[in-house]
Write a protein that holds these residues in place. Structure first.
Motif: not given
Length: 313
Positions: A42, A46, A251-252, A255-256, A290-291, A294, A300-302
């Motif tokens: 994920n 992201g 995870d978002a 990654s953000g 970012s979170a 999502t 899990a779609n960032p």
């Protein structure tokens, strides 16, 4: 199709993410749907979706679920390290959505990658979750981090899974070993409570800063996040959002956060422990945005770059 990302300036470097890639089998009432998942996957997806050139080292099987993971990664622009195609079968996680919309997991997986070699020129190496604590692969991950600590930004999210690795003392020892060489340590408040049941969140932050991390972040679900360096500490609230599910939210955030560091050219700044308060505020706001995207949709779609820019302003 996702909005094409504006590539992050190549001068700021690419990312190498290490860890599990699996299929989330999401059970929500009478509905069962399969999504690509795994915390490291994920994060890699992201990052790539936001324009960071990203390679993933995982373990997947040459089976229908493995092919689904490869197609998902390719759609997001993630390069799959060829050594990843080494498992007998693709791992799975059954995620059962609870009445309060959080997910509870049951895993069927293994992790034994062997020696891990990052691509040349990467600026960031990230790992976390099961891959960081499940042997024998966790030992390979630790060796990678120790070998890379002087040359790249190292990021770590324990994302603990007691259902897979229930021995808290062993997990804590593995977490501490990686955190001792990582520059960025992120965890959820649930992770912190499980790893350190006798410590407040502030004390957990102090512990990992003292261990050597330059940037520590603890997410608190709807209550936002606590982010800190040795010089500054911020408690940031989340903006209201209608939650569909929380799969991939942490995870978002991760990654953000990493995207914000790389896109602002801050990897070396974090490594040196010199992140300023304005930069800390900016990267934390990007991570929270970012979170937020999502959790507003299933799985899990960032965010795409345009979605993130709209919320992070």
């Amino acid at each position: 199709m996702p909005t094409p990302a504006t590539p992050v300036d190549p001068a700021f470097g690419s990312a190498f993410v290490v860890g599990e890639a699996l299929i989330d089998i999401v059970v929500d009432g009478d509905s069962t749907v399969e999504h690509p998942g795994g915390s490291p996957l994920n994060v890699a997806y992201g990052l790539s979706r936001l324009g960071v050139s990203t390679t993933l080292r995982a373990e997947i099987g040459q089976d229908p679920r493995g092919r689904a993971l490869e197609e998902h990664l390719a759609a997001g622009g993630v390069v799959l390290d060829p050594a990843s195609r080494s498992a007998d079968r693709t791992s799975t996680a059954v995620a059962t959505i609870q009445p309060d919309r959080h997910a509870e997991y049951e895993f069927d997986l293994s992790w034994a990658p062997g020696p891990i070699v990052p691509p040349a020129g990467v600026a960031l190496v990230h790992t976390g979750s099961i891959a960081s604590v499940l042997r024998p692969g966790s030992d390979d991950v630790l060796r990678l981090f120790i070998a890379s600590q002087e040359s790249v930004l190292l990021s770590f999210d324990p994302n603990v899974r007691p259902g897979v690795t229930p021995a808290r003392d062993e997990v804590l020892a593995a977490v501490d070993a990686l955190a001792a060489v990582a520059h960025v340590v992120k965890m959820s408040d649930e992770d912190a409570a499980w790893l350190h049941p006798d410590l407040s969140l502030g004390a957990v932050v102090d512990r990992y800063l003292a261990a050597g991390a330059a940037l520590v972040a603890i997410t608190r679900g709807a209550d936002g996040a606590l982010v800190a360096t040795s010089d500054d500490r911020l408690s940031l609230a989340s903006l209201p959002v209608e939650v569909v599910d929380t799969i991939g939210a942490g995870d978002a955030f991760m990654s953000g956060l990493l995207f914000a560091l790389l896109s602002r050219g801050l990897a070396g700044v974090v490594q040196s422990g010199a992140l300023s308060r304005p930069d800390l505020e900016a990267v934390a706001a990007t991570a929270l945005a970012s979170a937020r995207v999502t959790v507003s949709r299933a799985g899990a779609n960032p965010p795409t770059p345009s979605e993130l820019a709209r919320l992070a302003r």
